[in-house]
Write an enzyme that holds these catalytic residues in place. Structure first.
Site, PDB file in Angstrom:
ATOM      1  N   SER A  88      10.070  66.332 112.835  1.00 55.59           N
ATOM      2  CA  SER A  88      11.059  65.598 111.846  1.00 55.59           C
ATOM      3  C   SER A  88      10.750  64.181 111.478  1.00 55.59           C
ATOM      4  O   SER A  88      11.800  63.358 111.728  1.00 55.59           O
ATOM      5  CB  SER A  88      12.408  65.925 112.372  1.00 55.59           C
ATOM      6  OG  SER A  88      12.585  67.346 112.489  1.00 55.59           O
ATOM      7  N   PRO A  89       9.634  63.889 111.038  1.00 57.39           N
ATOM      8  CA  PRO A  89       9.135  62.319 110.868  1.00 57.39           C
ATOM      9  C   PRO A  89      10.014  61.625 109.859  1.00 57.39           C
ATOM     10  O   PRO A  89      10.314  60.448 109.740  1.00 57.39           O
ATOM     11  CB  PRO A  89       7.763  62.386 110.724  1.00 57.39           C
ATOM     12  CG  PRO A  89       7.529  63.727 110.040  1.00 57.39           C
ATOM     13  CD  PRO A  89       8.451  64.732 110.902  1.00 57.39           C
ATOM     14  N   LEU A  90      10.561  62.405 108.848  1.00 57.17           N
ATOM     15  CA  LEU A  90      11.424  61.928 108.000  1.00 57.17           C
ATOM     16  C   LEU A  90      12.788  62.387 108.174  1.00 57.17           C
ATOM     17  O   LEU A  90      13.848  62.180 107.351  1.00 57.17           O
ATOM     18  CB  LEU A  90      11.069  62.763 106.491  1.00 57.17           C
ATOM     19  CG  LEU A  90       9.478  62.602 106.065  1.00 57.17           C
ATOM     20  CD1 LEU A  90       9.336  63.678 104.878  1.00 57.17           C
ATOM     21  CD2 LEU A  90       9.138  61.077 105.758  1.00 57.17           C
ATOM     22  N   GLY A  91      13.273  62.226 109.526  1.00 58.89           N
ATOM     23  CA  GLY A  91      14.615  62.633 109.655  1.00 58.89           C
ATOM     24  C   GLY A  91      15.317  63.650 108.919  1.00 58.89           C
ATOM     25  O   GLY A  91      16.566  63.511 108.496  1.00 58.89           O
ATOM     26  N   TYR A 148      10.512  80.669 113.605  1.00 53.52           N
ATOM     27  CA  TYR A 148      10.816  80.186 112.214  1.00 53.52           C
ATOM     28  C   TYR A 148      10.962  81.649 111.417  1.00 53.52           C
ATOM     29  O   TYR A 148       9.880  81.879 111.293  1.00 53.52           O
ATOM     30  CB  TYR A 148       9.709  79.421 111.666  1.00 53.52           C
ATOM     31  CG  TYR A 148       9.675  77.998 112.355  1.00 53.52           C
ATOM     32  CD1 TYR A 148      10.704  77.394 113.409  1.00 53.52           C
ATOM     33  CD2 TYR A 148       8.646  77.137 112.294  1.00 53.52           C
ATOM     34  CE1 TYR A 148      10.643  76.322 114.133  1.00 53.52           C
ATOM     35  CE2 TYR A 148       8.535  75.978 112.993  1.00 53.52           C
ATOM     36  CZ  TYR A 148       9.253  75.583 113.974  1.00 53.52           C
ATOM     37  OH  TYR A 148       9.263  74.547 114.830  1.00 53.52           O
ATOM     38  N   GLY A 182      14.621  64.824 106.144  1.00 54.73           N
ATOM     39  CA  GLY A 182      14.917  64.460 104.916  1.00 54.73           C
ATOM     40  C   GLY A 182      15.833  63.301 104.604  1.00 54.73           C
ATOM     41  O   GLY A 182      15.823  62.762 103.467  1.00 54.73           O
ATOM     42  N   PHE A 183      16.507  62.927 105.575  1.00 56.31           N
ATOM     43  CA  PHE A 183      17.589  61.845 105.471  1.00 56.31           C
ATOM     44  C   PHE A 183      16.847  60.252 104.968  1.00 56.31           C
ATOM     45  O   PHE A 183      17.327  59.713 104.112  1.00 56.31           O
ATOM     46  CB  PHE A 183      18.438  61.651 106.733  1.00 56.31           C
ATOM     47  CG  PHE A 183      19.642  60.795 106.404  1.00 56.31           C
ATOM     48  CD1 PHE A 183      20.795  61.412 106.053  1.00 56.31           C
ATOM     49  CD2 PHE A 183      19.762  59.584 106.612  1.00 56.31           C
ATOM     50  CE1 PHE A 183      22.001  60.699 105.677  1.00 56.31           C
ATOM     51  CE2 PHE A 183      20.742  58.818 106.447  1.00 56.31           C
ATOM     52  CZ  PHE A 183      21.973  59.318 105.974  1.00 56.31           C
TER      53      PHE A 183
HETATM   54  N1  LIG Z   1       9.238  71.575 118.069  1.00 47.16           N
HETATM   55  C1  LIG Z   1      10.414  71.572 117.662  1.00 47.16           C
HETATM   56  O1  LIG Z   1      11.379  71.570 118.083  1.00 47.16           O
HETATM   57  C2  LIG Z   1      10.554  71.178 116.307  1.00 47.16           C
HETATM   58  C3  LIG Z   1      11.856  70.803 115.564  1.00 47.16           C
HETATM   59  C4  LIG Z   1      12.136  70.718 114.141  1.00 47.16           C
HETATM   60  C5  LIG Z   1      10.877  70.730 113.391  1.00 47.16           C
HETATM   61  N2  LIG Z   1       9.836  71.026 113.913  1.00 47.16           N
HETATM   62  C6  LIG Z   1       8.387  70.921 113.150  1.00 47.16           C
HETATM   63  O2  LIG Z   1       8.399  69.786 112.408  1.00 47.16           O
HETATM   64  C7  LIG Z   1       8.063  69.884 111.172  1.00 47.16           C
HETATM   65  C8  LIG Z   1       8.821  68.788 110.623  1.00 47.16           C
HETATM   66  O3  LIG Z   1       9.945  68.433 110.923  1.00 47.16           O
HETATM   67  P1  LIG Z   1      11.192  68.762 109.897  1.00 47.16           P
HETATM   68  O4  LIG Z   1      10.606  69.736 108.585  1.00 47.16           O
HETATM   69  O5  LIG Z   1      12.267  69.108 110.557  1.00 47.16           O
HETATM   70  O6  LIG Z   1      11.723  67.484 109.028  1.00 47.16           O
HETATM   71  P2  LIG Z   1      11.027  66.301 108.191  1.00 47.16           P
HETATM   72  O7  LIG Z   1       9.393  66.427 108.082  1.00 47.16           O
HETATM   73  O8  LIG Z   1      11.614  65.105 108.766  1.00 47.16           O
HETATM   74  O9  LIG Z   1      11.775  66.473 106.886  1.00 47.16           O
HETATM   75  C9  LIG Z   1      11.968  67.697 106.304  1.00 47.16           C
HETATM   76  C10 LIG Z   1      12.890  67.707 105.142  1.00 47.16           C
HETATM   77  O10 LIG Z   1      12.452  66.720 104.034  1.00 47.16           O
HETATM   78  C11 LIG Z   1      12.064  66.776 102.801  1.00 47.16           C
HETATM   79  N3  LIG Z   1      11.167  66.018 102.299  1.00 47.16           N
HETATM   80  C12 LIG Z   1       9.851  66.139 102.666  1.00 47.16           C
HETATM   81  N4  LIG Z   1       8.921  65.235 101.945  1.00 47.16           N
HETATM   82  C13 LIG Z   1       9.704  64.598 101.201  1.00 47.16           C
HETATM   83  C14 LIG Z   1       9.692  63.489 100.350  1.00 47.16           C
HETATM   84  N5  LIG Z   1       8.503  62.945  99.948  1.00 47.16           N
HETATM   85  N6  LIG Z   1      10.703  63.189  99.609  1.00 47.16           N
HETATM   86  C15 LIG Z   1      11.809  63.921  99.713  1.00 47.16           C
HETATM   87  N7  LIG Z   1      12.284  64.689 100.541  1.00 47.16           N
HETATM   88  C16 LIG Z   1      10.981  65.144 101.250  1.00 47.16           C
HETATM   89  C17 LIG Z   1      11.896  68.280 102.816  1.00 47.16           C
HETATM   90  O11 LIG Z   1      12.293  68.776 101.608  1.00 47.16           O
HETATM   91  P3  LIG Z   1      11.812  70.436 101.125  1.00 47.16           P
HETATM   92  O12 LIG Z   1      12.215  71.481 102.191  1.00 47.16           O
HETATM   93  O13 LIG Z   1      12.724  70.479  99.744  1.00 47.16           O
HETATM   94  O14 LIG Z   1      10.497  70.192 100.819  1.00 47.16           O
HETATM   95  C18 LIG Z   1      12.798  68.715 104.018  1.00 47.16           C
HETATM   96  O15 LIG Z   1      13.959  68.983 103.632  1.00 47.16           O
HETATM   97  C19 LIG Z   1       8.995  71.317 110.784  1.00 47.16           C
HETATM   98  O16 LIG Z   1       8.329  71.787 109.666  1.00 47.16           O
HETATM   99  C20 LIG Z   1       8.376  72.051 111.955  1.00 47.16           C
HETATM  100  O17 LIG Z   1       7.099  72.645 112.017  1.00 47.16           O
HETATM  101  C21 LIG Z   1       9.456  71.203 115.244  1.00 47.16           C
END
Ligand SMILES: NC(=O)c1ccc[n+]([C@@H]2O[C@H](COP(=O)([O-])OP(=O)(O)OC[C@H]3O[C@@H](n4cnc5c(N)ncnc54)[C@H](OP(=O)(O)O)[C@@H]3O)[C@@H](O)[C@H]2O)c1
Length: 327
Positions: free
Chosen positions: A202-205, A55, A207-208
């Protein structure tokens, strides 16, 4: 914040913090704002940060290392290795060789400014290399005290079984959310049969599921969602129907769509630890509040109904990215 146990004995807060977006993938970032989010997370009882060497590359581990050194906060750190990238390039290769992983682990320890990594994941499995060899490498790092627990990302059930036979795996980390439920078929039952914990990324898809994006949404420079099939306008237009359902159910419950998505995931089992990612305190606070919500049987049934009648359109990664999953 309640705690959950990954594998036999890794106790972490029920909702961890994904730190990836503080370095790249989701548009611009600001280190001062990110450090404020890390501080607020500790205030809110979060003791589990998720990062990876790629990252940034490296920026994310360096940022967390700086925070840990300045704050002395007792955070359990999960980091990952195995995806090789050059700075400024998205193109990647996978390397799980003993020499590469040993070097990567040493480098992560230095950047994070810690003596031992609490949970060390293989970020992507190198398909051509026997998983048994990779587990021997990780077991060696554990014997030397460099890592405390072993994790695997995006593995198949068969790979997990083979790996676990060499050395116990503490956690599998894969994508899991209202719109990505494929882990329910094989990998989650296998984790449960083996006593392996599950970390939902990516529990919030991405952000979607929060309702922030519509079919016509434009992405900022450097936002990799612009390349993901599910966010492509045609697919997003179809996928909006699911978000509308989530929004309506959340409104009836008196919470936000993000909170409903997280509460639903937390309700899928005590062995599941979601790690929503954000670089903003207001989202962090909103997400943490989801830990005190419970999704009732009727709400869960309504969600299941919506998910079964509204198919998700588009893969979660590009064709190249899909080659790395279920490996
Ligand atoms: N092992 C793997 O291959 C892998 C792959 C992907 C991710 N990950 C890990 O998993 C973590 C989480 O996944 P992710 O970040 O991809 O996806 P996510 O948690 O599903 O979504 C993150 C997105 O949602 C937005 N968001 C968060 N909370 C919100 C809320 N309450 N209201 C509106 N928007 C919100 C964030 O905005 P902002 O950015 O503007 O804050 C960001 O754009 C990553 O940070 C990473 O550490 C691991």
């Amino acid at each position: 914040m309640q705690h959950r146990t990954l594998g036999p004995d890794l106790s972490v807060c029920a909702l961890g913090l994904g730190c990836m977006g503080m370095s790249e993938f989701y548009g611009p970032h600001d280190d001062q704002e990110s450090l404020a989010v890390l501080r607020r997370a500790v205030d809110l009882g979060i003791d589990f940060f998720d990062t990876a060497d790629m990252y940034g590359p490296h920026h994310n581990e360096e940022l967390i290392g700086r925070f840990l050194a300045d704050s002395g906060a007792p955070i359990k750190i999960a980091t990952k290795a195995g995806i090789v990238r050059k700075p400024g390039e998205y193109a990647r290769t996978i390397d799980n060789s003993p020499a590469y992983l040993r070097r990567a682990c040493e480098d992560s320890l230095k950047r994070l400014r810690i003596e031992r990594i609490d949970l060390y994941y293989i970020h992507r499995v190198e398909r051509e290399r026997p998983i048994e060899e990779t587990m021997e490498t990780l077991a060696g790092l554990k014997r030397e005290g460099k890592i405390a627990h072993i994790g695997l990302c995006e593995v198949s059930a068969e790979t997990l079984r083979r790996a676990h036979a060499v050395h116990p795996v503490t956690a599998v980390q894969s994508e899991y959310s209202l719109w990505t439920r494929d882990v329910e078929a094989e990998i989650l039952p296998t984790c449960r049969a083996l006593g392996v914990g599950f970390v939902a990324y990516s529990p919030l898809g991405r952000g979607f599921l929060t309702g922030r994006f519509q079919a016509g949404s434009s992405f900022e420079e450097g936002d990799f969602r612009a390349s993901l099939p599910r966010f492509a306008p045609d697919n997003a237009a179809i996928n909006e129907a699911l978000v509308e359902e989530v929004r309506a159910l959340a409104a009836a419950k008196g919470c936000t769509p993000a909170q409903l998505a997280l509460a639903w995931l937390l309700g899928q089992g005590d062995d599941i630890v979601p790690i929503p990612g954000t670089k903003r305190c207001r989202y962090l606070e909103e997400n943490v509040a989801a830990t005190s919500l419970t999704v009732s049987a009727s709400e869960s049934a309504a969600l299941d109904h919506a998910l079964s009648t509204l198919p998700v359109s588009g893969e979660r990664y590009t064709a190249e990215g899909m080659k790395g999953v279920n490996a």
